[in-house]
Design a protein around this motif. Structure first.
Motif, PDB file in Angstrom:
ATOM      1  N   THR A  80     -14.618   7.041  -5.562  1.00  0.00           N
ATOM      2  CA  THR A  80     -14.002   5.718  -4.655  1.00  0.00           C
ATOM      3  C   THR A  80     -15.236   4.894  -4.018  1.00  0.00           C
ATOM      4  O   THR A  80     -14.859   4.113  -3.875  1.00  0.00           O
ATOM      5  CB  THR A  80     -13.057   6.347  -3.839  1.00  0.00           C
ATOM      6  N   HIS A  81     -16.166   5.603  -3.896  1.00  0.00           N
ATOM      7  CA  HIS A  81     -17.582   4.730  -3.214  1.00  0.00           C
ATOM      8  C   HIS A  81     -18.347   4.257  -4.400  1.00  0.00           C
ATOM      9  O   HIS A  81     -18.664   3.031  -3.929  1.00  0.00           O
ATOM     10  CB  HIS A  81     -18.378   5.823  -2.557  1.00  0.00           C
ATOM     11  N   ASP A  82     -18.483   4.940  -5.496  1.00  0.00           N
ATOM     12  CA  ASP A  82     -19.437   4.333  -6.442  1.00  0.00           C
ATOM     13  C   ASP A  82     -18.996   3.905  -7.788  1.00  0.00           C
ATOM     14  O   ASP A  82     -19.707   3.370  -8.574  1.00  0.00           O
ATOM     15  CB  ASP A  82     -20.678   5.281  -6.562  1.00  0.00           C
ATOM     16  N   GLY A  83     -17.781   4.133  -8.243  1.00  0.00           N
ATOM     17  CA  GLY A  83     -17.044   3.927  -9.345  1.00  0.00           C
ATOM     18  C   GLY A  83     -17.613   5.048 -10.479  1.00  0.00           C
ATOM     19  O   GLY A  83     -17.232   4.566 -11.518  1.00  0.00           O
ATOM     20  N   TYR A  84     -18.509   5.830 -10.227  1.00  0.00           N
ATOM     21  CA  TYR A  84     -18.934   6.764 -11.150  1.00  0.00           C
ATOM     22  C   TYR A  84     -17.928   7.666 -11.643  1.00  0.00           C
ATOM     23  O   TYR A  84     -17.391   8.135 -11.005  1.00  0.00           O
ATOM     24  CB  TYR A  84     -20.332   7.502 -10.563  1.00  0.00           C
ATOM     25  N   ALA A  85     -18.106   8.041 -13.167  1.00  0.00           N
ATOM     26  CA  ALA A  85     -17.362   8.951 -13.486  1.00  0.00           C
ATOM     27  C   ALA A  85     -17.923  10.272 -13.637  1.00  0.00           C
ATOM     28  O   ALA A  85     -18.657  10.491 -14.432  1.00  0.00           O
ATOM     29  CB  ALA A  85     -16.715   8.509 -14.953  1.00  0.00           C
ATOM     30  N   TYR A  86     -17.173  11.217 -12.662  1.00  0.00           N
ATOM     31  CA  TYR A  86     -17.682  12.615 -12.493  1.00  0.00           C
ATOM     32  C   TYR A  86     -16.874  13.559 -13.458  1.00  0.00           C
ATOM     33  O   TYR A  86     -15.825  13.629 -13.376  1.00  0.00           O
ATOM     34  CB  TYR A  86     -17.444  13.035 -11.114  1.00  0.00           C
ATOM     35  N   LYS A  87     -17.680  14.484 -14.159  1.00  0.00           N
ATOM     36  CA  LYS A  87     -17.157  15.421 -15.105  1.00  0.00           C
ATOM     37  C   LYS A  87     -16.993  16.848 -14.592  1.00  0.00           C
ATOM     38  O   LYS A  87     -17.377  17.101 -13.496  1.00  0.00           O
ATOM     39  CB  LYS A  87     -17.855  15.454 -16.315  1.00  0.00           C
ATOM     40  N   ASP A  88     -16.569  17.631 -15.158  1.00  0.00           N
ATOM     41  CA  ASP A  88     -16.549  19.176 -15.193  1.00  0.00           C
ATOM     42  C   ASP A  88     -15.377  19.668 -14.034  1.00  0.00           C
ATOM     43  O   ASP A  88     -15.578  20.414 -13.086  1.00  0.00           O
ATOM     44  CB  ASP A  88     -17.788  19.844 -14.716  1.00  0.00           C
ATOM     45  N   TYR A  89     -14.238  18.945 -13.980  1.00  0.00           N
ATOM     46  CA  TYR A  89     -13.233  19.214 -13.101  1.00  0.00           C
ATOM     47  C   TYR A  89     -12.186  20.155 -13.669  1.00  0.00           C
ATOM     48  O   TYR A  89     -11.619  19.978 -14.997  1.00  0.00           O
ATOM     49  CB  TYR A  89     -12.440  18.058 -12.401  1.00  0.00           C
ATOM     50  N   TRP A  90     -11.828  21.186 -13.003  1.00  0.00           N
ATOM     51  CA  TRP A  90     -10.722  22.166 -13.364  1.00  0.00           C
ATOM     52  C   TRP A  90      -9.560  21.814 -12.247  1.00  0.00           C
ATOM     53  O   TRP A  90      -9.648  21.473 -11.120  1.00  0.00           O
ATOM     54  CB  TRP A  90     -11.359  23.512 -13.037  1.00  0.00           C
ATOM     55  N   THR A  91      -8.126  21.992 -12.724  1.00  0.00           N
ATOM     56  CA  THR A  91      -7.108  21.906 -12.036  1.00  0.00           C
ATOM     57  C   THR A  91      -6.185  23.117 -12.305  1.00  0.00           C
ATOM     58  O   THR A  91      -6.212  23.908 -13.116  1.00  0.00           O
ATOM     59  CB  THR A  91      -6.363  20.531 -12.727  1.00  0.00           C
ATOM     60  N   VAL A  92      -5.182  23.259 -11.157  1.00  0.00           N
ATOM     61  CA  VAL A  92      -4.493  24.359 -11.197  1.00  0.00           C
ATOM     62  C   VAL A  92      -3.127  23.548 -10.466  1.00  0.00           C
ATOM     63  O   VAL A  92      -3.213  22.736  -9.567  1.00  0.00           O
ATOM     64  CB  VAL A  92      -4.823  25.570 -10.416  1.00  0.00           C
ATOM     65  N   HIS A  93      -1.993  23.905 -11.076  1.00  0.00           N
ATOM     66  CA  HIS A  93      -0.829  23.347 -10.751  1.00  0.00           C
ATOM     67  C   HIS A  93      -0.106  24.426  -9.725  1.00  0.00           C
ATOM     68  O   HIS A  93      -0.265  25.666  -9.931  1.00  0.00           O
ATOM     69  CB  HIS A  93       0.135  23.027 -11.898  1.00  0.00           C
ATOM     70  N   ILE A  94       0.792  23.925  -8.752  1.00  0.00           N
ATOM     71  CA  ILE A  94       1.433  24.893  -8.053  1.00  0.00           C
ATOM     72  C   ILE A  94       2.312  25.756  -8.494  1.00  0.00           C
ATOM     73  O   ILE A  94       2.289  27.116  -8.233  1.00  0.00           O
ATOM     74  CB  ILE A  94       2.225  23.953  -6.930  1.00  0.00           C
ATOM     75  N   LYS A  95       2.681  25.604  -9.646  1.00  0.00           N
ATOM     76  CA  LYS A  95       3.621  26.451 -10.585  1.00  0.00           C
ATOM     77  C   LYS A  95       2.856  27.652 -10.980  1.00  0.00           C
ATOM     78  O   LYS A  95       3.421  28.611 -11.030  1.00  0.00           O
ATOM     79  CB  LYS A  95       4.439  25.627 -11.523  1.00  0.00           C
ATOM     80  N   ARG A  96       1.626  27.192 -11.501  1.00  0.00           N
ATOM     81  CA  ARG A  96       0.766  28.376 -11.943  1.00  0.00           C
ATOM     82  C   ARG A  96       0.611  29.128 -10.674  1.00  0.00           C
ATOM     83  O   ARG A  96       0.549  30.710 -11.145  1.00  0.00           O
ATOM     84  CB  ARG A  96      -0.750  28.016 -12.276  1.00  0.00           C
ATOM     85  N   VAL A  97       0.120  28.917  -9.588  1.00  0.00           N
ATOM     86  CA  VAL A  97      -0.084  29.796  -8.430  1.00  0.00           C
ATOM     87  C   VAL A  97       1.167  30.569  -8.076  1.00  0.00           C
ATOM     88  O   VAL A  97       1.081  31.713  -7.544  1.00  0.00           O
ATOM     89  CB  VAL A  97      -0.834  29.005  -7.286  1.00  0.00           C
ATOM     90  N   ASN A  98       2.323  29.899  -7.868  1.00  0.00           N
ATOM     91  CA  ASN A  98       3.429  30.523  -7.899  1.00  0.00           C
ATOM     92  C   ASN A  98       4.040  31.381  -8.793  1.00  0.00           C
ATOM     93  O   ASN A  98       4.896  31.819  -8.529  1.00  0.00           O
ATOM     94  CB  ASN A  98       4.426  29.680  -7.256  1.00  0.00           C
ATOM     95  N   GLY A  99       3.419  31.454  -9.766  1.00  0.00           N
ATOM     96  CA  GLY A  99       3.937  32.039 -11.134  1.00  0.00           C
ATOM     97  C   GLY A  99       5.164  31.748 -11.662  1.00  0.00           C
ATOM     98  O   GLY A  99       5.839  32.551 -12.324  1.00  0.00           O
ATOM     99  N   GLU A 100       5.558  30.445 -11.651  1.00  0.00           N
ATOM    100  CA  GLU A 100       6.536  30.062 -12.365  1.00  0.00           C
ATOM    101  C   GLU A 100       6.338  29.678 -13.806  1.00  0.00           C
ATOM    102  O   GLU A 100       7.481  29.506 -14.409  1.00  0.00           O
ATOM    103  CB  GLU A 100       7.176  28.592 -11.459  1.00  0.00           C
ATOM    104  N   ILE A 101       5.323  29.512 -14.061  1.00  0.00           N
ATOM    105  CA  ILE A 101       4.778  29.697 -15.647  1.00  0.00           C
ATOM    106  C   ILE A 101       3.629  30.321 -15.896  1.00  0.00           C
ATOM    107  O   ILE A 101       3.012  30.849 -15.200  1.00  0.00           O
ATOM    108  CB  ILE A 101       4.681  27.957 -16.013  1.00  0.00           C
TER     109      ILE A 101
END
Length: 197
Positions: free
Chosen positions: A176-197
């Motif tokens: 948001t400051h520099d417009g640079y595209a940063y890589k290597d992000y990992w995601t977790v959804h709330i359903k994964r953590v709550n064991g819904e899927i």
């Protein structure tokens, strides 16, 4: 709990091994060992941080950083927790959390930055700390997905986040400051953590 509550009263989180509480100026000497640790530096996430690489080799620099973290909390930019190793009663790292408002794929996501001393950069330790904070972070920041950066060389961290349920994202985070595209992000959804899927 909603976003505004986090910036009025911050909970304390803990398990058998680690306690996470709001950062304090009294943490400076312990945190200096973390942020002057050159072996830990490559694992810190400084994306979109105006050029700061989180290397603080002196107590003065560390205090300056902690004061900025306290200011940022007051301004509702982010929350910085100190990670206490309960067996040592000592700060061994920090966790930063905030809700991301952006024009990219990660808009509305919670962002988690986990910094630890290099000897804590181990799968079981990182998983243990994530287990304390990820689930409540969804509620604290009113989000359904949390992202964290894990570089390809961070093999222990990759194992920890995979074990927790994170998956590698194909998307880049646009600064948001520099417009640079940063890589290597990992995601977790709330359903994964709550064991819904």
């Amino acid at each position: 709990m909603n976003k505004s509550d986090v910036y009025k009263k911050l909970p304390v989180f803990e398990n058998e091994n680690y306690l996470l509480r709001f950062v304090e100026e009294t943490d400076v000497s312990d945190l200096l060992e973390v942020y002057s640790d050159k072996n830990a530096l490559p694992f810190f996430n400084s994306d979109n941080c105006n050029g700061d690489n989180f290397y603080y080799p002196t107590e003065e620099k560390m205090l300056e950083a902690v004061k900025f973290w306290l200011f940022s909390y007051r301004e509702r930019y982010f929350v910085r927790f100190t990670v206490i190793d309960k067996s040592l009663n000592k700060a061994v790292g920090t966790v930063e959390l905030f809700r991301r408002d952006s024009n990219d794929k990660f808009d509305g996501d919670g962002v988690l930055r986990l910094d630890v001393k290099s000897n804590y950069e181990k799968e079981n330790v990182l998983f243990d700390i994530l287990s304390v904070i990820v689930a409540p972070a969804f509620e604290m920041f009113d989000c359904t997905e949390i992202i964290t950066k894990v570089p390809v060389y961070a093999v222990e961290r990759i194992k920890a986040v995979q074990k927790f349920g994170f998956s590698k994202s194909e998307y880049f985070m646009i600064g948001t400051h520099d417009g640079y595209a940063y890589k290597d992000y990992w995601t977790v959804h709330i359903k994964r953590v709550n064991g819904e899927i």
